[in-house]
Design an enzyme around this catalytic site. Structure first.
Site, PDB file in Angstrom:
ATOM      1  CB  ALA A  12      -0.840   0.246   1.326  1.00 15.61           C
ATOM      2  CB  ALA A  17      -0.881   1.894  -3.402  1.00 20.22           C
ATOM      3  CG  ASP A 176      -2.135  -7.275 -20.101  1.00 20.86           C
ATOM      4  OD1 ASP A 176      -1.699  -6.517 -19.890  1.00 20.86           O
ATOM      5  OD2 ASP A 176      -2.012  -8.160 -20.829  1.00 20.86           O
ATOM      6  CG  HIS A 177      -1.765  -1.898 -17.001  1.00 22.31           C
ATOM      7  ND1 HIS A 177      -0.883  -2.583 -16.680  1.00 22.31           N
ATOM      8  CD2 HIS A 177      -1.567  -0.639 -18.255  1.00 22.31           C
ATOM      9  CE1 HIS A 177       0.395  -2.103 -17.159  1.00 22.31           C
ATOM     10  NE2 HIS A 177       0.187  -0.632 -18.307  1.00 22.31           N
ATOM     11  CG  HIS A 239       1.387  -5.141 -21.703  1.00 25.72           C
ATOM     12  ND1 HIS A 239       0.124  -5.580 -20.629  1.00 25.72           N
ATOM     13  CD2 HIS A 239       1.774  -4.558 -20.891  1.00 25.72           C
ATOM     14  CE1 HIS A 239       0.729  -4.687 -19.052  1.00 25.72           C
ATOM     15  NE2 HIS A 239       1.986  -3.978 -19.646  1.00 25.72           N
TER      16      HIS A 239
END
Length: 494
Positions: A12, A17, A176-177, A239
């Site tokens: 965090a 974060a 996987d953003h 990606h």
């Protein structure tokens, strides 16, 4: 509808974060997806207090709200617990705090654990969550993990086995953003909602497909991590192959997570697994060196902080995948990704075949371009008539890009993925079968390179990669469609 849940964020105090997770949760709060019945436990080694933690969260969302009261209402749901992920006693303390907050915020026992830490800790954390009974079974319990998922097929398998001892596949959300980005999610819409493209989406009409993930930045402060990873593992294994599978998959029977997953896995399984010699022929690597670009001096990769002076880590990869099925036989999928390139940009170029035309000369290939970042949209290059007398052909571009207002309202990738995890929707997450196949394909390339002691190709910072990248396509009689470096070269800036 408001969600009832307790989030526990491991790591965090980290950069991820602050930059991504807290702003994304705040966006969900502003939308009403999170309201009264949620709480967040942040945990890491640092001995922070709740008040100090809330100040950090408040600072991370400062650009998203002018309403101080709203921001404070949000941060009041955050609590901090100093924690050693290897200490069983700390999980007992975490369990006590979790039970207190579950009762206070009426979360119905629903829990999401977000592991924003190095993968080597994932299995250890999962085992402790089970052994110390942090997992209660009272509500849904899901674990969200960041890439990389392993460093090879063997390490990924070991990691997956350790997670599966605690969670089943439906509870594991591998981020996987890029899959959370609007345009990536729109790839299926482009293909399947438009008969004009669906009818042409095969080797009968498509000559080749190009996928580019270009970064203008260097490794910045990630030199230590990046030097042990490189572009192949950092970008291609996850990606790029995720995007490729979306482009290559067959039409799913339904537009849901299970149906899309089944087709993506089939597409990945159909990708040809090279021998070591084939891998050397089909994949090239490179490393950026110092250069002047657009009036600025850039240092080379080996001079970056925390990078070994004799590093052989690749900062650029270009390669060719072949898919051995009826739809794609003979169509190369060219991919490239690198750091310190000419421009930042993620885009897909679908290059259509250009059959001989007895009526016209100089007819160019039709190209469908899908822009993913930094702008999002589409363009289609077609042939039209040049203005004036005669009948000269002139390429035209039919283009659409989303405007600034759209970007302001478009959900950021992590916001989308958080909401999906809350809803148990795994469509935009990577599954084990996908990760496993990706490693099977990439391990061969890595092994081929590791056995090759020849000099590592170099490319000047600000260019679009080493010469070998261009020759990779030239030997097939093709070229990269996106050439942002040409503009700078013509003006003496590169």
């Amino acid at each position: 509808m408001e969600k009832q849940v307790l989030f526990t964020i491991f790591g965090a105090t980290g950069d991820l974060a602050s930059r991504k997770l807290y702003p994304s949760l705040f966006r969900l709060f502003k939308r009403g997806e999170l309201a009264e019945n949620f709480a967040v436990i942040g945990t890491a080694r640092r001995p922070w207090t709740d008040d100090y933690y809330r100040e950090i969260v408040l600072a991370s969302i400062s650009s998203l709200s002018n309403d101080k009261r709203q921001a404070e209402l949000f941060t009041n749901h955050f609590y901090y617990q100093s924690h050693d992920v290897s200490d069983s006693g700390h999980y007992a303390t975490l369990k006590v705090l979790g039970e207190k907050l579950a009762s206070q915020y009426q979360t119905r026992g629903n829990q999401i654990f977000f592991l924003a830490m190095a993968p080597r800790f994932f299995g250890n954390i999962a085992q402790h969550l089970k052994s110390e009974k942090v997992l209660t079974g009272k509500g849904f319990e899901r674990i969200v993990i960041e890439k990389p998922f392993g460093e090879s097929l063997s390490t990924a398998t070991e990691l997956n086995d350790s997670l599966r001892q605690v969670f089943d596949e439906s509870q594991i959300f591998r981020i996987d953003h890029y899959l959370g980005k609007e345009m990536i999610q729109s790839v299926s819409a482009v293909r399947f909602a438009n008969p004009i493209f669906e009818a042409l989406w095969s080797n009968q009409y498509i000559d080749n497909i190009q996928i580019t993930f270009a970064e203008a930045i260097g490794v910045e402060d990630r030199g230590g991590y990046y030097d042990g990873s490189g572009a192949l593992k950092d970008m291609i294994q996850n990606h790029v192959l995720q995007v490729l599978s979306l482009l290559a998959m067959e039409k799913p029977v339904k537009f849901d997570g299970d149906s899309i997953l089944a087709e993506k896995v089939k597409a990945l399984q159909a990708i040809r697994k090279y021998s070591h010699e084939e891998a050397k022929e089909s994949f090239i690597r490179g490393q950026y060196v110092s250069a002047k670009f657009d009036g600025q001096d850039f240092i080379g990769y080996r001079s970056e902080p925390k990078v070994a002076e004799d590093s052989r880590t690749e900062t650029f990869v270009a390669g060719k995948f072949l898919i051995d099925n009826e739809r794609w036989a003979g169509v190369p999928f060219y991919v490239r990704s690198g750091k310190r390139l000419t421009e930042k940009g993620t885009r897909i170029n679908v290059v259509f075949k250009n059959e001989s035309n007895p009526l016209f000369e100089n007819v160019q290939q039709n190209v469908l371009t899908i822009y993913i970042q930094p702008t999002e949209g589409f363009s289609l290059t077609v042939n039209g008539k040049q203005a004036g007398s005669g009948f000269e052909i002139d390429p035209l571009r039919l283009a659409f890009r989303h405007d600034a207002e759209y970007f302001g309202n478009s959900p950021e990738a992590y916001e989308t993925l958080f909401l999906d995890a809350l809803n148990g929707n795994s469509m935009n997450f990577s599954h084990w079968e996908e990760a496993k196949r990706a490693w099977e394909l990439i391990d061969v390339v890595r092994e081929a390179w590791d056995s090759d002691s020849s000099e590592l190709p170099e490319y000047p910072a600000g260019s679009m990669g080493p010469i070998a990248s261009f020759k990779l396509l030239e030997k097939d009689g093709r070229s990269w469609n996106w050439k942002p470096d040409e503009w700078y070269r013509k003006r003496g800036k590169l």
